[in-house]
Scaffold this active site. Sequence first.
Site, PDB file in Angstrom:
ATOM      1  N   CYS A   1       0.810  -1.228   0.000  1.00 49.95           N
ATOM      2  CA  CYS A   1       0.000   0.000   0.000  1.00 49.95           C
ATOM      3  C   CYS A   1       0.835   1.266   0.000  1.00 49.95           C
ATOM      4  CB  CYS A   1      -0.928   0.020   1.210  1.00 49.95           C
ATOM      5  SG  CYS A   1      -2.266  -1.137   1.028  1.00 49.95           S
TER       6      CYS A   1
HETATM    7  N1  CO8 Z   1     -20.310  -9.822   6.906  1.00 51.27           N
HETATM    8  C1  CO8 Z   1     -20.812 -10.060   8.144  1.00 51.27           C
HETATM    9  N2  CO8 Z   1     -20.020 -10.329   9.213  1.00 51.27           N
HETATM   10  C2  CO8 Z   1     -18.684 -10.362   9.027  1.00 51.27           C
HETATM   11  C3  CO8 Z   1     -18.093 -10.135   7.758  1.00 51.27           C
HETATM   12  C4  CO8 Z   1     -18.970  -9.865   6.670  1.00 51.27           C
HETATM   13  N3  CO8 Z   1     -18.511  -9.636   5.432  1.00 51.27           N
HETATM   14  N4  CO8 Z   1     -16.761 -10.235   7.870  1.00 51.27           N
HETATM   15  C5  CO8 Z   1     -16.506 -10.514   9.154  1.00 51.27           C
HETATM   16  N5  CO8 Z   1     -17.655 -10.604   9.864  1.00 51.27           N
HETATM   17  C6  CO8 Z   1     -17.817 -10.900  11.287  1.00 51.27           C
HETATM   18  C7  CO8 Z   1     -16.570 -11.619  11.830  1.00 51.27           C
HETATM   19  O1  CO8 Z   1     -16.663 -13.012  11.593  1.00 51.27           O
HETATM   20  C8  CO8 Z   1     -16.637 -11.252  13.286  1.00 51.27           C
HETATM   21  O2  CO8 Z   1     -17.563 -12.091  13.942  1.00 51.27           O
HETATM   22  P1  CO8 Z   1     -17.288 -12.569  15.468  1.00 51.27           P
HETATM   23  O3  CO8 Z   1     -17.258 -11.292  16.289  1.00 51.27           O
HETATM   24  O4  CO8 Z   1     -18.456 -13.444  15.737  1.00 51.27           O
HETATM   25  O5  CO8 Z   1     -15.969 -13.266  15.437  1.00 51.27           O
HETATM   26  C9  CO8 Z   1     -17.202  -9.835  13.291  1.00 51.27           C
HETATM   27  O6  CO8 Z   1     -17.891  -9.700  12.036  1.00 51.27           O
HETATM   28  C10 CO8 Z   1     -16.132  -8.794  13.414  1.00 51.27           C
HETATM   29  O7  CO8 Z   1     -15.057  -9.079  12.467  1.00 51.27           O
HETATM   30  P2  CO8 Z   1     -13.682  -8.341  12.467  1.00 51.27           P
HETATM   31  O8  CO8 Z   1     -13.090  -8.363  13.836  1.00 51.27           O
HETATM   32  O9  CO8 Z   1     -12.825  -8.868  11.353  1.00 51.27           O
HETATM   33  O10 CO8 Z   1     -14.197  -6.870  12.077  1.00 51.27           O
HETATM   34  P3  CO8 Z   1     -13.486  -5.486  12.237  1.00 51.27           P
HETATM   35  O11 CO8 Z   1     -14.404  -4.586  12.940  1.00 51.27           O
HETATM   36  O12 CO8 Z   1     -12.082  -5.598  12.711  1.00 51.27           O
HETATM   37  O13 CO8 Z   1     -13.433  -4.980  10.703  1.00 51.27           O
HETATM   38  C11 CO8 Z   1     -11.841  -4.773   8.896  1.00 51.27           C
HETATM   39  C12 CO8 Z   1     -12.730  -5.718   9.727  1.00 51.27           C
HETATM   40  C13 CO8 Z   1     -12.756  -3.853   8.118  1.00 51.27           C
HETATM   41  C14 CO8 Z   1     -11.022  -5.613   7.953  1.00 51.27           C
HETATM   42  C15 CO8 Z   1     -10.958  -3.937   9.817  1.00 51.27           C
HETATM   43  O14 CO8 Z   1     -10.312  -4.753  10.754  1.00 51.27           O
HETATM   44  C16 CO8 Z   1      -9.893  -3.168   9.070  1.00 51.27           C
HETATM   45  O15 CO8 Z   1     -10.172  -2.367   8.199  1.00 51.27           O
HETATM   46  N6  CO8 Z   1      -8.646  -3.353   9.459  1.00 51.27           N
HETATM   47  C17 CO8 Z   1      -7.517  -2.676   8.824  1.00 51.27           C
HETATM   48  C18 CO8 Z   1      -7.290  -3.322   7.533  1.00 51.27           C
HETATM   49  C19 CO8 Z   1      -6.230  -2.631   6.728  1.00 51.27           C
HETATM   50  O16 CO8 Z   1      -6.083  -1.457   6.689  1.00 51.27           O
HETATM   51  N7  CO8 Z   1      -5.491  -3.427   6.023  1.00 51.27           N
HETATM   52  C20 CO8 Z   1      -4.542  -2.912   5.128  1.00 51.27           C
HETATM   53  C21 CO8 Z   1      -4.329  -3.967   4.166  1.00 51.27           C
HETATM   54  S1  CO8 Z   1      -4.053  -3.374   2.612  1.00 51.27           S
HETATM   55  C22 CO8 Z   1      -2.382  -3.398   2.220  1.00 51.27           C
HETATM   56  O17 CO8 Z   1      -1.497  -3.216   2.958  1.00 51.27           O
HETATM   57  C23 CO8 Z   1      -2.087  -3.680   0.795  1.00 51.27           C
HETATM   58  C24 CO8 Z   1      -1.977  -5.114   0.585  1.00 51.27           C
HETATM   59  C25 CO8 Z   1      -1.841  -5.364  -0.860  1.00 51.27           C
HETATM   60  C26 CO8 Z   1      -3.136  -5.238  -1.621  1.00 51.27           C
HETATM   61  C27 CO8 Z   1      -3.905  -6.515  -1.633  1.00 51.27           C
HETATM   62  C28 CO8 Z   1      -4.942  -6.531  -2.722  1.00 51.27           C
HETATM   63  C29 CO8 Z   1      -5.860  -7.723  -2.620  1.00 51.27           C
END
Ligand code: CO8
Length: 375
Positions: A157
């Site tokens: 990124c």
């Molecule tokens: N629908 C419904 N429920 C869901 C879904 C969904 N789609 N997905 C997860 N849940 C559930 C989970 O199972 C979990 O349930 P439980 O509490 O029962 O275990 C609950 O919802 C909460 O899940 P999370 O803890 O995962 O949810 P978060 O509130 O943490 O949100 C995010 C998830 C949005 C992913 C958040 O953690 C986030 O944005 N984190 C930062 C991510 C980030 O910035 N990453 C950067 C990566 S990008 C990068 O560096 C480049 C890489 C190269 C590019 C790659 C291209 C492919």
Amino acid sequence: MTHIPAITGTGVYTPEATISNAELVEAFNAYADRWNAENAAAIAAGELTAKDHSSEEFIVKASGIEQRYVMDKTGVLDPARMYPALRQRSDEEPGIMTEMGADAARKALAQAGREGHEVDLVICAASNMERAYPAVAIELQKELGCTGFAFDMNVACSSATFGIQAAADMIRAGSVRRALVINPEICSGHLEWRDRDCHFIFGDVATATLIEPASQAKGPRFDIRSTRCATTFSNNIRNNNGFLRRSRPDGVADRRDMQFMQNGRKVFKEVVPMVGEHILGHLAEEGIDPEALKRLWLHQANKSMNDFIGRKVLGRPPEPDEQPNILQDYANTSSAGSIIAFSKYSDDLGEGDLGLICSFGAGYSVGSVLVERHA
Ligand code: CO8
């Protein structure tokens, strides 16, 4: 003689196809139902876990993303496929990254009133390359009619800001006259669309930034006052695909870790403070009060992440126009996100106004570019 490097043009290539959250969730849920039916016996025996449905409400609440652009929609939304169906090209025609990147680069050149032959450095900076070699950047150099030299670089990124630092340093030193930093991001190609934890996160786009000595700018420009890059190793965002794939005991198997993997919660918790401190450190080194910043163009991964970072930097909630988000429309486009925001929301800044472009992501990596507007 040292030159002050300046951004004189930016361009964005936006694919035609969009996928709304509703379309995405419908396709994922159809895939999950199908998978659960196919694996009903193993699920009943406790050998496999049934796949839960995804939800639009969760996606908007957790990320702020409302839709994404993609190079191919049909393959991604086909529950029997769930990855893009891209036309296979011969070696004699430009690659897909070159096509997207060249479109963005032509827009950046047009904004600066320049032509390809006036550019003598092309950096293709992106989070994945469609092939190992020859460098995509060299194909872009040929396509755009640039001279000099070209190379690819990958800092996930942070590729765009790290590329801008490399180009700005070379212009400052006089080793190149003019540089294009191009970021074609086909995130749909390395996203696992069958994983509900991440299937909503990414989109496709290409951006380009033209950098030249401020003294040669033909129109409005953003002088690059300074840049700051930092990395610290983390496994929390990882993709194990690579050229040693066939040498592994499981050969070319379609393993989950050959696509984007992350521990999203940990990334959120660890990266937010890292970025806040990075920006404050950069400003302190420059003797700039954060309140003097007219705008922050942040990496576009997650709305709440950006809200936290803005609050940490400014010491108060940022006004919407101080920190524009584009992720609701584009989703996370890896290195291109902060450049889309900069490209769309920078024209209104006045003489001498300061702003900061900042990207962050896998590595971990953080890059910031402090810019000053001049007419
Ligand atoms: N629908 C419904 N429920 C869901 C879904 C969904 N789609 N997905 C997860 N849940 C559930 C989970 O199972 C979990 O349930 P439980 O509490 O029962 O275990 C609950 O919802 C909460 O899940 P999370 O803890 O995962 O949810 P978060 O509130 O943490 O949100 C995010 C998830 C949005 C992913 C958040 O953690 C986030 O944005 N984190 C930062 C991510 C980030 O910035 N990453 C950067 C990566 S990008 C990068 O560096 C480049 C890489 C190269 C590019 C790659 C291209 C492919």
